[in-house]
Design a protein around this motif. Structure first.
Motif, short mmCIF file in Angstrom:
data_model
loop_
_atom_site.label_atom_id
_atom_site.label_comp_id
_atom_site.label_asym_id
_atom_site.label_seq_id
_atom_site.Cartn_x
_atom_site.Cartn_y
_atom_site.Cartn_z
N VAL A 175 0.85 -1.19 0.00
CA VAL A 175 0.00 0.00 0.00
C VAL A 175 0.89 1.24 0.00
O VAL A 175 1.85 1.32 0.77
CB VAL A 175 -0.92 0.01 1.24
N HIS A 176 0.57 2.21 -0.84
CA HIS A 176 1.37 3.43 -0.97
C HIS A 176 0.50 4.66 -0.71
O HIS A 176 -0.59 4.80 -1.28
CB HIS A 176 1.96 3.51 -2.38
N VAL A 177 0.97 5.56 0.16
CA VAL A 177 0.28 6.83 0.42
C VAL A 177 0.78 7.84 -0.61
O VAL A 177 1.86 8.41 -0.47
CB VAL A 177 0.55 7.33 1.85
N ALA A 178 -0.03 8.05 -1.66
CA ALA A 178 0.39 8.88 -2.78
C ALA A 178 0.06 10.35 -2.60
O ALA A 178 0.67 11.21 -3.23
CB ALA A 178 -0.25 8.37 -4.08
N ASP A 179 -0.93 10.66 -1.75
CA ASP A 179 -1.30 12.06 -1.56
C ASP A 179 -1.98 12.23 -0.21
O ASP A 179 -2.66 11.31 0.27
CB ASP A 179 -2.26 12.50 -2.68
N VAL A 180 -1.76 13.38 0.41
CA VAL A 180 -2.37 13.72 1.70
C VAL A 180 -3.08 15.05 1.53
O VAL A 180 -2.44 16.05 1.22
CB VAL A 180 -1.31 13.81 2.82
N ARG A 181 -4.41 15.04 1.70
CA ARG A 181 -5.21 16.23 1.41
C ARG A 181 -6.06 16.63 2.61
O ARG A 181 -6.32 15.83 3.51
CB ARG A 181 -6.16 15.94 0.23
N ASP A 182 -6.53 17.85 2.62
CA ASP A 182 -7.53 18.33 3.59
C ASP A 182 -7.17 17.97 5.02
O ASP A 182 -7.96 17.37 5.75
CB ASP A 182 -8.91 17.75 3.26
N GLU A 183 -5.99 18.33 5.45
CA GLU A 183 -5.58 18.02 6.82
C GLU A 183 -6.48 18.79 7.80
O GLU A 183 -6.76 19.97 7.62
CB GLU A 183 -4.11 18.40 7.03
N HIS A 184 -6.92 18.09 8.84
CA HIS A 184 -7.83 18.67 9.83
C HIS A 184 -7.74 17.86 11.10
O HIS A 184 -6.97 16.90 11.19
CB HIS A 184 -9.26 18.66 9.29
N ARG A 185 -8.51 18.24 12.10
CA ARG A 185 -8.57 17.48 13.35
C ARG A 185 -9.92 16.79 13.43
O ARG A 185 -10.95 17.39 13.13
CB ARG A 185 -8.34 18.38 14.56
N ARG A 186 -9.89 15.54 13.83
CA ARG A 186 -11.09 14.72 13.90
C ARG A 186 -11.09 14.00 15.24
O ARG A 186 -10.15 13.27 15.54
CB ARG A 186 -11.11 13.73 12.74
N ASN A 187 -12.13 14.21 16.04
CA ASN A 187 -12.15 13.65 17.39
C ASN A 187 -10.90 14.05 18.17
O ASN A 187 -10.29 13.24 18.87
CB ASN A 187 -12.29 12.12 17.35
N ASP A 188 -10.48 15.32 17.98
CA ASP A 188 -9.33 15.90 18.68
C ASP A 188 -8.00 15.26 18.27
O ASP A 188 -7.01 15.37 19.00
CB ASP A 188 -9.51 15.80 20.19
N LYS A 189 -7.95 14.59 17.12
CA LYS A 189 -6.71 13.99 16.63
C LYS A 189 -6.47 14.43 15.19
O LYS A 189 -7.42 14.70 14.46
CB LYS A 189 -6.78 12.46 16.71
N PRO A 190 -5.20 14.52 14.76
CA PRO A 190 -4.92 14.92 13.38
C PRO A 190 -5.46 13.90 12.39
O PRO A 190 -5.36 12.69 12.61
CB PRO A 190 -3.39 15.00 13.33
N ASP A 191 -6.05 14.38 11.31
CA ASP A 191 -6.60 13.50 10.29
C ASP A 191 -6.44 14.18 8.93
O ASP A 191 -6.08 15.36 8.85
CB ASP A 191 -8.07 13.20 10.57
N ALA A 192 -6.70 13.45 7.87
CA ALA A 192 -6.59 13.99 6.52
C ALA A 192 -7.24 13.01 5.55
O ALA A 192 -7.47 11.85 5.88
CB ALA A 192 -5.13 14.23 6.13
N ARG A 193 -7.53 13.50 4.37
CA ARG A 193 -8.02 12.64 3.30
C ARG A 193 -6.81 12.18 2.47
O ARG A 193 -5.97 12.99 2.08
CB ARG A 193 -9.02 13.40 2.43
N LEU A 194 -6.72 10.88 2.22
CA LEU A 194 -5.56 10.32 1.54
C LEU A 194 -5.92 9.84 0.13
O LEU A 194 -7.08 9.54 -0.15
CB LEU A 194 -5.00 9.12 2.32
N ARG A 195 -4.91 9.77 -0.70
CA ARG A 195 -5.01 8.96 -1.91
C ARG A 195 -4.08 7.77 -1.70
O ARG A 195 -2.86 7.93 -1.64
CB ARG A 195 -4.59 9.73 -3.16
#
Length: 349
Positions: A175-195
């Motif tokens: 599995v390869h993380v090709a892109d990290v988008r829309d970084e934000h906090r979710r349930n008080d933890k860092p999150d983002a949308r990935l490709r």
């Protein structure tokens, strides 16, 4: 003398003596569920989806559909009844990371209003074919070769987040993380949308938190770190810079342009603009695009935003869930200034 046959009267038989009703087979039960799903599709014109805001009926049908897909190998007799191709025409994904039953959405019935509300996904990510897999193939081959030669050793996964360019082994797949988008906090933890790209030439745009959870759930999951993605794609098409205009009617948005990058097609990136805080929960218009050659999309965005910082405008937007979100990629400038910034940052576009 009474005409009642006390020995054979069914009303006088014990529980053990009464004839048992025939139990419906698994195929019959599945057929009934498929009939309900077909009726829903014919009524609404779309398949049922199990996400927040949907009716109880639709979410229950979506869960039934997920169960049928998972058991389709045992339900071959129902293929002719799958008139909408929802069960048997869907690509198999035994290692799918975003089954509706595992998507992290709230329970169908919410009975404790006093609990702190959980963050909801804007949509449920699905596996789909990776149409530009050829440009990732050399990286996959390089990682496999380095592992086989022993120059790179897979390590157990112990992380709270994943980074752009990293490789993982999940359920036996690379599995390869090709892109990290829309970084934000979710349930008080860092999150983002990935490709996320899989070695079977599929991809998914799941949340970082979802991938991290699946990696922790798989005891055999391994990390193969590779955060410096540049040399892997030297000279290759690695994404796009895009310039957008919002179609929002909010007065503070007039005259602003959104500048960002994506590793996938720009049209795919903005397809769900009205569901994302980054796009102000409104449709957008594509003004300009620039092809990136050999630059990591994420690093390219950081460089470009640094050059455009004097024109940056920070926005706050309220989402459909009533929560307030930040939108950080908007600039009060013109397309000529942006074109000069792109030319300054990237010699190959």
């Amino acid at each position: 003398m009474s005409d009642i046959d006390y020995l054979n009267d069914p009303l006088l038989q014990t529980a053990e003596e009464r004839p048992k009703a025939a139990r419906a087979s698994i195929v019959e039960l599945a057929g009934e569920a498929l009939s309900r799903i077909n009726a829903f599709v014919e009524q609404t014109g779309d398949k049922p989806v199990s996400t927040s805001g949907k009716s109880v009926r639709e979410r229950m049908l979506a869960n039934e559909l997920a169960g049928l897909r998972a058991s389709r190998s045992e339900l071959a007799d129902l293929e002719s009844a799958d008139i909408h191709g929802l069960v048997f025409d869907t690509p198999r994904s035994q290692n799918a990371l975003d089954d509706p039953l595992l998507s992290g959405a709230d329970e169908i019935f919410q009975v404790r209003d006093s609990l702190k509300p959980k963050a909801q996904p804007d949509y449920v990510a699905d596996r789909q074919p990776c149409h530009d897999f050829d440009r990732f193939r050399p990286a996959f081959d390089m990682v496999r070769q380095s592992v086989e030669q022993g120059s790179r050793t897979p390590q157990p996964f112990h992380q709270e987040k994943v980074e752009l360019g990293e490789f993982f082994i999940l359920k036996g797949q690379l599995v390869h993380v090709a892109d990290v988008r829309d970084e934000h906090r979710r349930n008080d933890k860092p999150d983002a949308r990935l490709r996320v790209i899989f070695d079977n030439e599929t991809e998914s745009n799941l949340l970082m938190s979802s991938l991290v959870r699946r990696l922790y759930e798989d005891k055999d999951a391994r990390r193969i770190g590779l955060t410096n993605a540049g040399p892997l794609f030297d000279g290759a098409h690695t994404g796009f810079v895009y310039v957008l205009r919002s179609r929002s009617e909010r007065p503070e948005v007039r005259g602003l342009l959104k500048v960002g990058t994506t590793a996938s097609a720009v049209e795919d990136r903005v397809a769900r603009a009205e569901t994302q805080a980054a796009f102000l929960f409104a449709p957008v218009e594509i003004i300009e695009t620039y092809k990136l050659i050999g630059y990591s999309a994420k690093e390219a965005e950081r460089q470009l935003h640094a050059v455009l910082r004097p024109y940056h405008v920070a926005l706050r937007v309220t989402g459909p869930d009533g929560r307030t979100y930040g939108a950080t990629e908007w600039f009060r400038t013109d397309t000529h200034t942006i074109a000069q910034a792109v030319k300054r940052c990237f010699t190959r576009t």
